[in-house]
Enzyme design. Structure first.
Site, PDB file in Angstrom:
ATOM      1  N   THR A 103       0.860  -1.188   0.000  1.00  0.00           N
ATOM      2  CA  THR A 103       0.000   0.000   0.000  1.00  0.00           C
ATOM      3  C   THR A 103       0.898   1.240   0.000  1.00  0.00           C
ATOM      4  OG1 THR A 103      -0.129  -0.051   2.411  1.00  0.00           O
ATOM      5  CG2 THR A 103      -1.887  -1.165   1.204  1.00  0.00           C
TER       6      THR A 103
ATOM      7  N   GLY B 247       1.244   4.179   1.707  1.00  0.00           N
ATOM      8  CA  GLY B 247       1.870   4.642   2.937  1.00  0.00           C
ATOM      9  C   GLY B 247       2.831   3.629   3.533  1.00  0.00           C
ATOM     10  N   CYS B 248       2.465   2.348   3.455  1.00  0.00           N
ATOM     11  CA  CYS B 248       3.309   1.295   4.037  1.00  0.00           C
ATOM     12  C   CYS B 248       4.593   1.101   3.236  1.00  0.00           C
ATOM     13  CB  CYS B 248       2.527  -0.021   4.114  1.00  0.00           C
ATOM     14  SG  CYS B 248       1.079   0.099   5.176  1.00  0.00           S
ATOM     15  N   THR B 249       4.505   1.256   1.929  1.00  0.00           N
ATOM     16  CA  THR B 249       5.695   1.162   1.084  1.00  0.00           C
ATOM     17  C   THR B 249       6.636   2.329   1.383  1.00  0.00           C
ATOM     18  OG1 THR B 249       4.466   0.043  -0.670  1.00  0.00           O
ATOM     19  CG2 THR B 249       6.538   1.100  -1.289  1.00  0.00           C
TER      20      THR B 249
ATOM     21  N   ALA C 188       8.287   1.605   4.787  1.00  0.00           N
ATOM     22  CA  ALA C 188       9.293   0.541   4.707  1.00  0.00           C
ATOM     23  C   ALA C 188      10.562   1.038   4.023  1.00  0.00           C
ATOM     24  CB  ALA C 188       8.714  -0.661   3.955  1.00  0.00           C
TER      25      ALA C 188
END
Length: 222
Positions: A114, A116-118, A121
């Site tokens: 997703t 924001g998560c990418t 990370a």
């Protein structure tokens, strides 16, 4: 002379209907059937949403009520978090107790791939040498399976451990609060010191890169 006045007030109500949300996988969020009084679309990290709120007002009782989903974190600063045994991206079982004697930066995130998560990370990846220099291990946790984590780590060259919390058991045990009235899994980061005690709890769904800044500040102060 007696004066009698009667006032009739309509109860205000406007509803929110989720249209689409890349943080949630297809089929995991049902759009409720509601009467839309007012709705507006927003773009937030690629997420198209309409917000719905239900409000009731009782003038006779002079009360104002609003219903909200509130999650209170069970793991807080100064506490020792519950341990766990979870599979990493290689299918190996990893225990939190394995890292005792080292500082740990453990972050819960909604889902692989997703926006924001990418971004989060990759920000941890780009600062990974700084975390190593501070003597800390970085661990990411989401409800995705080991195969999803493996593909995610390979695609973005993530040098740290990703753990699979399928069913969100650990997320619930730690009391990670959700966002948007519980419709989104929360994004929360914990800094745990060498003695296994939590020194920082940081929650920010919409500025993923802030998690890196805040955790590095804390690690430098330990």
């Amino acid at each position: 002379m007696a004066l009698s006045t009667s006032v009739s007030v309509a109860k205000p109500c406007f509803s929110v209907n989720a249209i689409s949300n890349p943080y949630c996988k297809p089929g995991t969020m049902d759009s409720p059937s509601v009467k839309i009084v007012s709705a507006g679309d927003s773009q937030l990290f690629g997420t198209k949403i309409s917000i719905s709120i239900s409000i009731t007002r009782s003038l006779s009782a002079r009360t104002f009520q609003t219903r909200r989903m509130i999650a209170v974190a069970k793991v807080s600063k100064g506490s020792v978090p519950p341990s766990f045994n979870l599979k990493d991206q290689e299918g190996r079982t990893v225990s939190l107790s394995k890292f005792k004697g080292k500082a740990v930066v453990l972050y819960f995130y909604p889902a692989d791939e997703t926006p924001g998560c990418t971004k989060e990370a990759c920000a941890f990846r780009d600062s990974y040498e700084k975390f190593k220099k501070a003597g800390a291990e970085v661990i990411g946790i989401s409800g995705d399976g080991p195969e999803s984590h493996k593909a995610f780590a390979k695609k973005y060259r993530l040098p740290f451990t990703l753990l699979s919390d399928e069913g969100d058991k650990i997320r619930k045990e730690w009391g990670v609060p959700g966002d948007f009235f519980g419709s989104l899994p929360g994004r929360e980061t914990y800094v745990i010191d060498k003695n296994g005690v939590v020194q920082l709890v940081y929650n920010n769904q919409f500025q993923p890169e802030k998690h890196i800044d805040e955790t590095l500040k804390m690690l430098q102060s330990l």
